[in-house]
Every structure is written in C-alpha cells, then in structure tokens.
Design a protein around this motif. Structure first.
Motif, PDB file in Angstrom:
ATOM      1  N   GLU A  14       0.823  -1.205   0.000  1.00 52.35           N
ATOM      2  CA  GLU A  14       0.000   0.000   0.000  1.00 52.35           C
ATOM      3  C   GLU A  14       0.863   1.264   0.000  1.00 52.35           C
ATOM      4  O   GLU A  14       0.586   2.234  -0.696  1.00 52.35           O
ATOM      5  N   ARG A  15       1.917   1.238   0.795  1.00 54.43           N
ATOM      6  CA  ARG A  15       2.834   2.383   0.857  1.00 54.43           C
ATOM      7  C   ARG A  15       3.539   2.591  -0.481  1.00 54.43           C
ATOM      8  O   ARG A  15       3.711   3.715  -0.949  1.00 54.43           O
ATOM      9  N   ILE A  36       2.387   1.718  -3.438  1.00 54.40           N
ATOM     10  CA  ILE A  36       1.393   2.227  -4.393  1.00 54.40           C
ATOM     11  C   ILE A  36       1.251   3.740  -4.240  1.00 54.40           C
ATOM     12  O   ILE A  36       1.279   4.482  -5.231  1.00 54.40           O
ATOM     13  N   ARG A  37       1.101   4.194  -3.005  1.00 51.93           N
ATOM     14  CA  ARG A  37       0.962   5.638  -2.760  1.00 51.93           C
ATOM     15  C   ARG A  37       2.203   6.387  -3.223  1.00 51.93           C
ATOM     16  O   ARG A  37       2.110   7.455  -3.845  1.00 51.93           O
ATOM     17  N   LYS A  78       2.345   6.509  -7.087  1.00 49.47           N
ATOM     18  CA  LYS A  78       1.419   7.505  -7.635  1.00 49.47           C
ATOM     19  C   LYS A  78       1.943   8.923  -7.426  1.00 49.47           C
ATOM     20  O   LYS A  78       1.823   9.776  -8.301  1.00 49.47           O
ATOM     21  N   GLU A  79       2.530   9.166  -6.263  1.00 51.65           N
ATOM     22  CA  GLU A  79       3.054  10.503  -5.965  1.00 51.65           C
ATOM     23  C   GLU A  79       4.233  10.850  -6.878  1.00 51.65           C
ATOM     24  O   GLU A  79       4.328  11.967  -7.380  1.00 51.65           O
ATOM     25  N   SER A 107      -0.905   5.408 -11.639  1.00 54.26           N
ATOM     26  CA  SER A 107      -0.858   4.106 -10.979  1.00 54.26           C
ATOM     27  C   SER A 107       0.202   3.237 -11.653  1.00 54.26           C
ATOM     28  O   SER A 107       0.469   3.395 -12.846  1.00 54.26           O
TER      29      SER A 107
END
Length: 183
Positions: free
Chosen positions: A44-45, A47-48, A51-52, A57
């Motif tokens: 999850e980290r 992925i974030r 994206k940043e 994605s």
C-alpha cells in the motif's frame, strides 16, 4: 528475558532510507514486483509512493519470466553489455544490489545513447536479467572469435560464436531509428 524493542528513531531512519530507495527505483522505471523485492515497504505504501512520484498508478500484470528474450540477437547484445558493466562495477565498488543495478543501468543507457542506439532493456528487465544470472538460469559465455562475454543459456557449447561475430541473416537491416546496424 525479552529482547528490547527497536528504537523509534532507528525505525524512522530505516523507513526513510527505504522510501528514498523506492523513490530512486520508481524514477528508474521499476515495476511493483521489483519494488516489493528490493524494499521493506508495504504494498500500500509503495502504491501511494508510486502515484506521488510517477503521477499515475503502476502498471498491472506479471513481469515477463522467459529467459528466451535475452538470447535473441539485439537483446543479447544489450543484455551482455549491461551485464559486463554490472560485473565490472560489482568488483570495483562496494554497493548493495539495488544501487549496483541503478549505476550499471545508467552507464548502459549512457553507452548505448552515445552510440546512437535506443536502450532495449528497461530497468525492470535489467533487474530480471541479474536475477536470472544469480539463479543460474542464464550465464555468460566467452565468444570463440572475439573473446567477448555474452549472455547464454547454461551449458552453452565451448565453441560459442556471438551474434556480433555471426549475426543472423536479417540482423542489422532494420530501418527503425535507434536499432543496431551492422556495416
């Protein structure tokens, strides 16, 4: 007797290093499987973070898992060049695996760019190549003519002739900009 818990400062510093590493790998074009393998950050980290940094994605799907790609003519030349750089740097510098691959890939891209050729290896494919070599699924074999080291299947014959010394019939005839050309 219980073991002492890690100090919060150390875990924050470690997480910071992991984020820096992931950010560097994302900027190099790493796919999620590479990021998960080379960092300790959660999915999850990652992925974030992806994206940043990338503004989109991450790509979906599995990584290619065939050694055959690295054995075709142009791809083999590129793979062999990257692996030669990687091996040289591994002997010359004390770096961890991810840093070593980043440096080798940057030098590879610089070298092919200087020759007016587009890099065929993506960063993730370069990572996969190193993993295949480490696992013994691919190896390097010396060309009997030029003496260069080329990526080959394990147990290649001792009289191996590389694709530069004995190119396939259509090799180097592509009109595609950025392709290898034989003169």
């Amino acid at each position: 007797m219980s073991t002492p818990a890690k100090s919060p400062v150390k875990s924050i510093l470690d997480e910071s290093r992991q984020i820096e590493r992931a950010a560097m790998l994302i900027r190099m074009g790493a796919r999620m499987q590479l990021l998960e393998s080379e960092t300790t950050l959660s999915y999850e980290r990652l992925i974030r973070l992806y994206k940043e940094i990338a503004g989109r994605s991450p790509s979906k799907g599995q990584l290619p898992f065939s050694t055959d790609w690295f054995l075709t003519w142009q791809e083999n030349v590129h793979s062999s060049l990257l692996l030669g750089i990687h091996e040289y740097l591994s002997k010359a510098m004390a770096l961890d695996a991810a840093e070593l691959l980043v440096k080798a890939y940057r030098l590879y891209a610089e070298q092919v760019g200087t020759a007016g050729v587009d890099p065929l290896l993506s960063f993730t494919r370069a990572w996969r190549l190193v993993k295949f070599i480490d696992a013994g699924m691919l190896t390097r074999t010396r060309c009997a003519r030029c003496g260069g080291q080329f990526v080959t299947a394990p147990y290649e014959s001792r009289h191996f002739i590389c694709g530069l010394c004995n190119p396939p019939a259509r090799a180097g005839k592509s009109k595609t900009a950025g392709a290898l050309m034989l003169h």
